[in-house]
Each structure stands twice: as structure tokens, then as C-alpha cells.
Design a protein around this motif. Sequence first.
Motif, PDB file in Angstrom:
ATOM      1  N   LEU A  53       0.843  -1.193   0.000  1.00 22.91           N
ATOM      2  CA  LEU A  53       0.000   0.000   0.000  1.00 22.91           C
ATOM      3  C   LEU A  53       0.879   1.245   0.000  1.00 22.91           C
ATOM      4  CD1 LEU A  53      -2.867   1.297   0.431  1.00 22.91           C
ATOM      5  CD2 LEU A  53      -2.429   1.094   2.880  1.00 22.91           C
ATOM      6  N   THR A  54       0.507   2.204  -0.829  1.00 17.06           N
ATOM      7  CA  THR A  54       1.162   3.506  -0.838  1.00 17.06           C
ATOM      8  C   THR A  54       0.117   4.563  -0.502  1.00 17.06           C
ATOM      9  OG1 THR A  54       2.803   2.871  -2.491  1.00 17.06           O
ATOM     10  CG2 THR A  54       2.367   5.220  -2.252  1.00 17.06           C
ATOM     11  N   LEU A  55       0.455   5.427   0.447  1.00 15.47           N
ATOM     12  CA  LEU A  55      -0.371   6.598   0.722  1.00 15.47           C
ATOM     13  C   LEU A  55       0.310   7.774   0.047  1.00 15.47           C
ATOM     14  CD1 LEU A  55      -1.251   6.197   4.522  1.00 15.47           C
ATOM     15  CD2 LEU A  55      -2.549   5.453   2.523  1.00 15.47           C
ATOM     16  N   ASP A  56      -0.317   8.281  -1.011  1.00 18.38           N
ATOM     17  CA  ASP A  56       0.220   9.437  -1.720  1.00 18.38           C
ATOM     18  C   ASP A  56      -0.352  10.684  -1.049  1.00 18.38           C
ATOM     19  OD1 ASP A  56       0.978  11.482  -3.408  1.00 18.38           O
ATOM     20  OD2 ASP A  56       0.521  10.359  -5.232  1.00 18.38           O
ATOM     21  N   MET A  57       0.490  11.350  -0.288  1.00 27.35           N
ATOM     22  CA  MET A  57       0.061  12.467   0.554  1.00 27.35           C
ATOM     23  C   MET A  57       0.215  13.832  -0.115  1.00 27.35           C
ATOM     24  SD  MET A  57      -0.829  10.772   3.277  1.00 27.35           S
ATOM     25  CE  MET A  57      -0.769  11.797   4.744  1.00 27.35           C
ATOM     26  N   ALA A  58       0.419  13.861  -1.430  1.00 31.70           N
ATOM     27  CA  ALA A  58       0.657  15.125  -2.137  1.00 31.70           C
ATOM     28  C   ALA A  58      -0.476  16.126  -1.939  1.00 31.70           C
ATOM     29  CB  ALA A  58       0.869  14.862  -3.628  1.00 31.70           C
ATOM     30  N   GLY A  59      -1.704  15.650  -1.837  1.00 31.26           N
ATOM     31  CA  GLY A  59      -2.829  16.551  -1.711  1.00 31.26           C
ATOM     32  C   GLY A  59      -3.303  16.798  -0.291  1.00 31.26           C
ATOM     33  N   VAL A  60      -2.560  16.272   0.678  1.00 32.84           N
ATOM     34  CA  VAL A  60      -2.981  16.397   2.077  1.00 32.84           C
ATOM     35  C   VAL A  60      -2.354  17.644   2.684  1.00 32.84           C
ATOM     36  CG1 VAL A  60      -2.939  15.314   4.356  1.00 32.84           C
ATOM     37  CG2 VAL A  60      -3.251  13.911   2.319  1.00 32.84           C
ATOM     38  N   GLU A  61      -3.200  18.517   3.204  1.00 29.87           N
ATOM     39  CA  GLU A  61      -2.716  19.765   3.792  1.00 29.87           C
ATOM     40  C   GLU A  61      -2.638  19.719   5.312  1.00 29.87           C
ATOM     41  OE1 GLU A  61      -6.674  22.459   3.671  1.00 29.87           O
ATOM     42  OE2 GLU A  61      -6.028  21.638   1.740  1.00 29.87           O
ATOM     43  N   TYR A  62      -3.304  18.722   5.927  1.00 31.07           N
ATOM     44  CA  TYR A  62      -3.330  18.655   7.395  1.00 31.07           C
ATOM     45  C   TYR A  62      -3.683  17.240   7.829  1.00 31.07           C
ATOM     46  CZ  TYR A  62      -5.087  19.230  12.159  1.00 31.07           C
ATOM     47  OH  TYR A  62      -5.297  19.103  13.510  1.00 31.07           O
ATOM     48  N   VAL A  63      -3.031  16.766   8.888  1.00 32.37           N
ATOM     49  CA  VAL A  63      -3.394  15.493   9.507  1.00 32.37           C
ATOM     50  C   VAL A  63      -3.585  15.722  10.999  1.00 32.37           C
ATOM     51  CG1 VAL A  63      -2.327  13.956   7.820  1.00 32.37           C
ATOM     52  CG2 VAL A  63      -0.962  14.783   9.727  1.00 32.37           C
TER      53      VAL A  63
END
Length: 98
Positions: free
Chosen positions: A42-52
Amino acid sequence: MTINVFEENGTAVVAPVGKIDHVTVEEFESKISEAGESHDALTLDMAGVEYVSSAALRAILNANDIMESKGGMTLKNVNNKVMEILNITGFADYLTIE
């Protein structure tokens, strides 16, 4: 938040866009679970994530633990803001980040 899920070279890729917080984490967990069940990696592509949020961190950690017994999980395209959160919490030492 929107979440794109696709396959790339036999690996499930989950690519959320927006904030992953207490409001959106349930959908995020669901998409990760579905992708992880049908793939060994599994890969989580976080390019579009602005906040966690802390809820998102818990979901990422749970997914990593589950995928460890399979082919593993990788985070990629993590922006500086999210990377800072991962560093402060110590998650950066535990997760595979490209």
C-alpha cells in the motif's frame, strides 16, 4: 476531502486530497482498509494532504501495522507541514516515507 484509489505496479495507492481530521478519518480508514485487503502493498500518496490530525495519525499507524505483515506501506509526496507533524510525533522514525 476526496480520496482517489488506484493500482500502480501491483500496489494499491490511496491518494487523499484535503484535510484528514476527525470529520474525514472514517472515510480515509475505510479506503485504506479496502485497498489493503485486496493488495499486498500500500502507498499513501500524501501530495494533496494539507493537514493530519491525531485521528489521521492513528489511522496511518494502524494501516502500517496491518500492512507490515503483508508487503508493507509507504508514504510518498509528504509536504513540509505534514512532515513536521510526523517528525514531532516520532512517526517519521517508524514509517517508510519517500
